[in-house]
Design an enzyme around this catalytic site. Structure first.
Site, mmCIF file in Angstrom:
data_model
loop_
_atom_site.group_PDB
_atom_site.id
_atom_site.type_symbol
_atom_site.label_atom_id
_atom_site.label_comp_id
_atom_site.label_asym_id
_atom_site.label_seq_id
_atom_site.Cartn_x
_atom_site.Cartn_y
_atom_site.Cartn_z
ATOM 1 N N GLY A 119 51.505 -38.140 15.422
ATOM 2 C CA GLY A 119 51.214 -38.330 16.718
ATOM 3 C C GLY A 119 51.406 -39.601 17.299
ATOM 4 O O GLY A 119 50.491 -40.383 17.125
ATOM 5 N N GLY A 133 50.428 -43.295 22.245
ATOM 6 C CA GLY A 133 51.008 -43.020 23.655
ATOM 7 C C GLY A 133 51.828 -41.559 23.837
ATOM 8 O O GLY A 133 52.056 -41.402 24.923
ATOM 9 N N ASP A 173 43.286 -46.564 28.100
ATOM 10 C CA ASP A 173 44.485 -46.787 27.353
ATOM 11 C C ASP A 173 45.585 -46.339 27.866
ATOM 12 O O ASP A 173 46.193 -45.036 27.334
ATOM 13 C CB ASP A 173 44.122 -46.509 25.754
ATOM 14 C CG ASP A 173 45.312 -46.919 24.890
ATOM 15 O OD1 ASP A 173 46.037 -47.662 25.282
ATOM 16 O OD2 ASP A 173 45.151 -46.574 23.947
#
Length: 252
Positions: free
Chosen positions: A202, A205, A112
């Site tokens: 958070g 990314g 990711d």
């Protein structure tokens, strides 16, 4: 928090354990505290139409984020309160998008990782700085102290436009596999399972920072600890090779 498709972020706000595959991947966490304005000059706010993600400035014209944040992105650097046109902010377009070639989100987001080549270099100053990448490809040790920051929910129903942060620690792979069977070596887990009020938003990314280096990218999680991050050390070679195609000198 707004999210892009299935933007998934860290969760360190609950204390129960249950069967991972029976749970729903979620995006809300609570607690944490407002960061000192501009104390994290490397963090980027990625505006994607009417939603957002986080990212990290790793070179004057490169931002590292999560592949599942892919979209029509505008990068804002030097921000604390993203609802205000702060004089410290720099707004930059993206010239090209570089998703990891083996990104796969079918079961969980594998690989990711997304690199953004900015249309121009950021002006580095006290409000906008790059963050170092890991010096090693090795896995992080259990209980390594880290921190995470982002914009979004500060409890289950309240949003904030200001940057929030919290401290977390690295969780062993053995424990993390109890929550996420099939975890790859490109993933790392962190959380704070013993304290239910120390978590902060958070954004997907966004950066997991350990020993002042960018060790992780917020990827996904359930509504209990720990959260899962793409492990930056695993992707060092790909990051450097991708950037080298555009640079005449090594910038990271």
């Amino acid at each position: 928090m707004e999210h892009v498709n299935v933007i998934l972020v860290i969760f360190v706000s609950s204390i129960f354990i249950s069967t991972p595959r029976a749970e729903k991947l979620n995006h809300g966490i609570v607690g944490g505290h407002e960061a000192k304005p501009h104390s994290r000059p490397y963090i980027a706010y990625l505006k994607i139409d009417d939603v957002f993600c986080g990212g990290s400035l790793i070179a004057p014209d490169w931002v590292l984020s999560a592949a599942h944040c892919y979209g029509d992105i505008v990068v804002i650097l030097g921000a604390h309160d993203v609802s205000q046109p702060e004089e410290t902010q720099q707004i930059l377009a993206v010239e090209s998008y570089h998703m990891h070639p083996e990104y796969d989100a079918e079961s969980m987001p594998f690989n990711d990782v997304l690199l953004l080549k900015l249309s121009s270099q950021a002006e580095l100053n006290q409000y906008v700085q790059t963050i170092p990448l890991p010096s090693s490809t090795s896995d992080l040790l259990k209980d390594t102290p880290c921190s995470v920051a982002g914009w979004g929910l500060i409890d289950k129903s309240h949003e904030t436009n200001k940057l929030f942060e919290t401290n977390v620690t690295i969780v062993s792979r053995r424990l993390c596999n109890r929550y996420y069977p099939g975890l790859s070596d490109g993933m790392i887990c962190a959380g704070s399972p013993k304290r239910i009020t120390d978590s902060s938003q958070g954004d997907s990314g966004g950066p997991l920072v350990c020993h002042e280096a960018l060790e992780g990218i917020v990827s996904f999680g359930y509504d209990h600890p720990p959260g899962v991050y793409a492990r930056v050390g695993k992707y060092l070679e790909w990051i450097k090779q991708t950037i080298s195609k555009y640079e005449t000198t090594d910038t990271i």
